[in-house]
Design a protein around this motif. Structure first.
Motif, PDB file in Angstrom:
ATOM      1  N   TRP A   1       0.825  -1.206   0.000  1.00  0.00           N
ATOM      2  CA  TRP A   1       0.000   0.000   0.000  1.00  0.00           C
ATOM      3  C   TRP A   1       0.860   1.257   0.000  1.00  0.00           C
ATOM      4  O   TRP A   1       0.604   2.198  -0.760  1.00  0.00           O
ATOM      5  CB  TRP A   1      -0.929   0.003   1.217  1.00  0.00           C
ATOM      6  CG  TRP A   1      -2.290  -0.548   0.925  1.00  0.00           C
ATOM      7  CD1 TRP A   1      -2.714  -1.830   1.086  1.00  0.00           C
ATOM      8  CD2 TRP A   1      -3.416   0.173   0.411  1.00  0.00           C
ATOM      9  NE1 TRP A   1      -4.036  -1.957   0.701  1.00  0.00           N
ATOM     10  CE2 TRP A   1      -4.483  -0.741   0.293  1.00  0.00           C
ATOM     11  CE3 TRP A   1      -3.621   1.507   0.058  1.00  0.00           C
ATOM     12  CZ2 TRP A   1      -5.739  -0.355  -0.184  1.00  0.00           C
ATOM     13  CZ3 TRP A   1      -4.870   1.884  -0.424  1.00  0.00           C
ATOM     14  CH2 TRP A   1      -5.916   0.965  -0.537  1.00  0.00           C
ATOM     15  N   ASP A   2       1.861   1.310   0.861  1.00  0.00           N
ATOM     16  CA  ASP A   2       2.703   2.500   0.909  1.00  0.00           C
ATOM     17  C   ASP A   2       3.443   2.693  -0.409  1.00  0.00           C
ATOM     18  O   ASP A   2       3.596   3.814  -0.882  1.00  0.00           O
ATOM     19  CB  ASP A   2       3.710   2.401   2.053  1.00  0.00           C
ATOM     20  CG  ASP A   2       4.488   3.688   2.224  1.00  0.00           C
ATOM     21  OD1 ASP A   2       4.007   4.574   2.945  1.00  0.00           O
ATOM     22  OD2 ASP A   2       5.572   3.818   1.611  1.00  0.00           O
ATOM     23  N   CYS A   3       3.884   1.608  -1.004  1.00  0.00           N
ATOM     24  CA  CYS A   3       4.580   1.690  -2.288  1.00  0.00           C
ATOM     25  C   CYS A   3       3.698   2.306  -3.356  1.00  0.00           C
ATOM     26  O   CYS A   3       4.111   3.219  -4.078  1.00  0.00           O
ATOM     27  CB  CYS A   3       5.026   0.292  -2.716  1.00  0.00           C
ATOM     28  SG  CYS A   3       5.659   0.206  -4.407  1.00  0.00           S
ATOM     29  N   ASP A   4       2.471   1.836  -3.462  1.00  0.00           N
ATOM     30  CA  ASP A   4       1.596   2.255  -4.561  1.00  0.00           C
ATOM     31  C   ASP A   4       0.781   3.510  -4.252  1.00  0.00           C
ATOM     32  O   ASP A   4       0.360   4.209  -5.171  1.00  0.00           O
ATOM     33  CB  ASP A   4       0.640   1.120  -4.925  1.00  0.00           C
ATOM     34  CG  ASP A   4       1.275   0.124  -5.884  1.00  0.00           C
ATOM     35  OD1 ASP A   4       2.467   0.287  -6.193  1.00  0.00           O
ATOM     36  OD2 ASP A   4       0.581  -0.809  -6.318  1.00  0.00           O
TER      37      ASP A   4
ATOM     38  N   PRO B   1      -4.376   1.949   4.359  1.00  0.00           N
ATOM     39  CA  PRO B   1      -5.763   2.086   4.805  1.00  0.00           C
ATOM     40  C   PRO B   1      -5.853   2.037   6.326  1.00  0.00           C
ATOM     41  O   PRO B   1      -4.909   1.630   7.013  1.00  0.00           O
ATOM     42  CB  PRO B   1      -6.457   0.886   4.162  1.00  0.00           C
ATOM     43  CG  PRO B   1      -5.375  -0.114   3.940  1.00  0.00           C
ATOM     44  CD  PRO B   1      -4.137   0.675   3.655  1.00  0.00           C
ATOM     45  N   GLU B   2      -6.990   2.440   6.833  1.00  0.00           N
ATOM     46  CA  GLU B   2      -7.161   2.555   8.284  1.00  0.00           C
ATOM     47  C   GLU B   2      -6.854   1.257   9.013  1.00  0.00           C
ATOM     48  O   GLU B   2      -6.274   1.261  10.103  1.00  0.00           O
ATOM     49  CB  GLU B   2      -8.592   3.002   8.589  1.00  0.00           C
ATOM     50  CG  GLU B   2      -8.850   3.281  10.059  1.00  0.00           C
ATOM     51  CD  GLU B   2     -10.240   3.820  10.324  1.00  0.00           C
ATOM     52  OE1 GLU B   2     -10.604   3.973  11.505  1.00  0.00           O
ATOM     53  OE2 GLU B   2     -10.962   4.087   9.346  1.00  0.00           O
ATOM     54  N   ALA B   3      -7.212   0.117   8.420  1.00  0.00           N
ATOM     55  CA  ALA B   3      -6.997  -1.174   9.077  1.00  0.00           C
ATOM     56  C   ALA B   3      -5.519  -1.491   9.268  1.00  0.00           C
ATOM     57  O   ALA B   3      -5.161  -2.356  10.074  1.00  0.00           O
ATOM     58  CB  ALA B   3      -7.666  -2.285   8.278  1.00  0.00           C
ATOM     59  N   LEU B   4      -4.644  -0.797   8.540  1.00  0.00           N
ATOM     60  CA  LEU B   4      -3.208  -1.083   8.608  1.00  0.00           C
ATOM     61  C   LEU B   4      -2.411   0.069   9.209  1.00  0.00           C
ATOM     62  O   LEU B   4      -1.178   0.103   9.100  1.00  0.00           O
ATOM     63  CB  LEU B   4      -2.670  -1.397   7.209  1.00  0.00           C
ATOM     64  CG  LEU B   4      -3.215  -2.656   6.535  1.00  0.00           C
ATOM     65  CD1 LEU B   4      -2.771  -2.727   5.084  1.00  0.00           C
ATOM     66  CD2 LEU B   4      -2.773  -3.911   7.289  1.00  0.00           C
ATOM     67  N   THR B   5      -3.078   1.012   9.869  1.00  0.00           N
ATOM     68  CA  THR B   5      -2.366   2.183  10.400  1.00  0.00           C
ATOM     69  C   THR B   5      -1.282   1.816  11.401  1.00  0.00           C
ATOM     70  O   THR B   5      -0.291   2.538  11.547  1.00  0.00           O
ATOM     71  CB  THR B   5      -3.356   3.164  11.056  1.00  0.00           C
ATOM     72  OG1 THR B   5      -4.172   2.454  12.007  1.00  0.00           O
ATOM     73  CG2 THR B   5      -4.241   3.822  10.029  1.00  0.00           C
ATOM     74  N   THR B   6      -1.443   0.694  12.089  1.00  0.00           N
ATOM     75  CA  THR B   6      -0.410   0.238  13.027  1.00  0.00           C
ATOM     76  C   THR B   6       0.930   0.033  12.323  1.00  0.00           C
ATOM     77  O   THR B   6       1.995   0.180  12.931  1.00  0.00           O
ATOM     78  CB  THR B   6      -0.833  -1.084  13.698  1.00  0.00           C
ATOM     79  OG1 THR B   6      -2.083  -0.891  14.357  1.00  0.00           O
ATOM     80  CG2 THR B   6       0.198  -1.568  14.689  1.00  0.00           C
ATOM     81  N   TYR B   7       0.865  -0.296  11.038  1.00  0.00           N
ATOM     82  CA  TYR B   7       2.078  -0.610  10.280  1.00  0.00           C
ATOM     83  C   TYR B   7       2.486   0.529   9.343  1.00  0.00           C
ATOM     84  O   TYR B   7       3.346   0.327   8.484  1.00  0.00           O
ATOM     85  CB  TYR B   7       1.857  -1.878   9.461  1.00  0.00           C
ATOM     86  CG  TYR B   7       1.567  -3.105  10.299  1.00  0.00           C
ATOM     87  CD1 TYR B   7       2.588  -3.799  10.930  1.00  0.00           C
ATOM     88  CD2 TYR B   7       0.261  -3.553  10.466  1.00  0.00           C
ATOM     89  CE1 TYR B   7       2.327  -4.917  11.705  1.00  0.00           C
ATOM     90  CE2 TYR B   7      -0.019  -4.676  11.243  1.00  0.00           C
ATOM     91  CZ  TYR B   7       1.021  -5.355  11.859  1.00  0.00           C
ATOM     92  OH  TYR B   7       0.752  -6.459  12.635  1.00  0.00           O
ATOM     93  N   ALA B   8       1.913   1.713   9.502  1.00  0.00           N
ATOM     94  CA  ALA B   8       2.177   2.805   8.563  1.00  0.00           C
ATOM     95  C   ALA B   8       3.653   3.204   8.543  1.00  0.00           C
ATOM     96  O   ALA B   8       4.279   3.287   7.480  1.00  0.00           O
ATOM     97  CB  ALA B   8       1.307   4.010   8.896  1.00  0.00           C
ATOM     98  N   GLU B   9       4.236   3.460   9.710  1.00  0.00           N
ATOM     99  CA  GLU B   9       5.636   3.862   9.766  1.00  0.00           C
ATOM    100  C   GLU B   9       6.553   2.723   9.323  1.00  0.00           C
ATOM    101  O   GLU B   9       7.522   2.927   8.581  1.00  0.00           O
ATOM    102  CB  GLU B   9       6.008   4.310  11.180  1.00  0.00           C
ATOM    103  CG  GLU B   9       7.444   4.808  11.296  1.00  0.00           C
ATOM    104  CD  GLU B   9       7.793   5.300  12.701  1.00  0.00           C
ATOM    105  OE1 GLU B   9       8.950   5.681  12.918  1.00  0.00           O
ATOM    106  OE2 GLU B   9       6.902   5.282  13.574  1.00  0.00           O
TER     107      GLU B   9
END
Length: 334
Positions: A108-111, A116-124
């Protein structure tokens, strides 16, 4: 496992099982046993691994092997492609819920430069992983003995460089998923990269490389990255926009255009979208936009390739420079 990054069908090894992910090589025809997943299509998933089945026991490569050696193929190496290539090689017991979440966040971060909100824990985590995968390719040219000046590279040099980056990035993710190595970016090795993003954002501003073209539906942001001497993270472009545009982001259209040097000379365009723009989800470049741009391109040069990509991102032909002006592109967006 052989890895290949190419946009030319005649470069695909005929004596291998082709496993093509995250892009389709133009004019390629799959033979019996080849595998193909590409989310760059109408109604395609937001990330590539959401198009690929979850393995049942064996990895997908093992379960669907033929009597030919496998060759993983993509058209442009990035973290999303590496996630997809790793996914098809991992067994079901390795793809735990946490591993899947990490892979999806990276893709997601790449593209999309966000998650998305469900993955905000892994955003950084995801942002650092994408940066680490990108910067890890810096030593490949020297390892392969390629010329220091990339302008001197032939197509085969670019292919060798990109294919090796594809292999290294994919194998890094496989090792991390198996617990044999830290994930890219987890050891603080890219923490200073954000300073480079800000420095490049300021450079784009100082050199007046960002402009806005007015339309009836709002302004479109244009970024000129020709002759910059180094690759610029798209985050720099998007970080610079609020410092330049005199009104709120809602007065900008969600589309964005980046102008780059084509590797064969001439111009190459990237048609993207501003992350978190309130109208981004309404975009659908695969619903006619790429077709209009391709028709205009081929009206000027019948030998030109096609524009293509996914719903919110794409670009001009890979193998030939674009003949269109940025004003012509803007006029064809609607």
């Amino acid at each position: 496992m052989q890895y290949l990054v190419t946009t030319k069908a005649d470069r695909l090894p005929p004596d291998h099982q082709i496993i093509m992910v995250d892009g389709t090589v133009p004019d390629w025809t799959a033979k019996s046993g080849d595998l193909h997943w590409d989310h760059h299509r109408p109604a395609g998933a937001d990330i590539q691994i959401d198009e690929i089945p979850l393995p049942q026991g064996q990895s997908l490569v093992e379960a669907q092997s033929t009597n030919q050696p496998p060759c993983l193929v993509t058209t442009m190496v990035d973290a999303d492609a590496c996630c997809a290539a790793a996914w098809v090689q991992l067994r079901q017991d390795v793809l735990t819920a946490e591993t899947i979440a990490k892979f999806k966040a990276i893709a997601w971060d790449c593209d999309h430069l966000t998650v998305p909100e469900a993955l905000t824990t892994y955003a950084e985590f995801a942002a650092k992983a994408v940066v680490a995968l990108r910067t890890s390719s810096e030593g490949i040219a020297a390892d392969l003995g390629l010329p220091h000046e990339r302008k001197e590279w032939a197509d085969t040099d670019w292919e060798a460089y990109s294919s090796e980056a594809f292999r290294r990035g994919t194998e890094w993710l496989i090792a991390a998923a198996k617990g044999e190595r830290s994930y890219p970016g987890e050891n603080g090795d890219v923490d200073d990269y954000w300073q480079q993003i800000e420095a490049d954002a300021q450079m784009l501003i100082d050199q007046k490389r960002i402009q806005f073209i007015s339309t009836d539906r709002g302004d479109i942001a244009i970024c000129d990255q020709t002759s910059t001497g180094h690759a610029i993270d798209p985050r720099s472009f998007y970080n610079a926009i609020p410092k330049l545009h005199h009104t709120s982001i809602v007065h900008l259209r969600p589309e964005s255009i980046t102008i780059r040097d084509h590797r064969t000379g001439g111009t190459q365009y990237t048609l993207g979208s501003i992350p978190l723009h309130p109208e981004q989800q309404k975009l659908g470049f695969t619903q006619g936009t790429f077709d209009r741009l391709s028709a205009a391109e081929q009206a000027k040069n019948p030998e030109s390739g096609h524009w293509g990509g996914r719903r919110t991102f794409g670009g001009s032909p890979w193998n030939t420079p674009s003949e269109l002006t940025v004003e012509e592109i803007v006029a064809l967006l609607d």
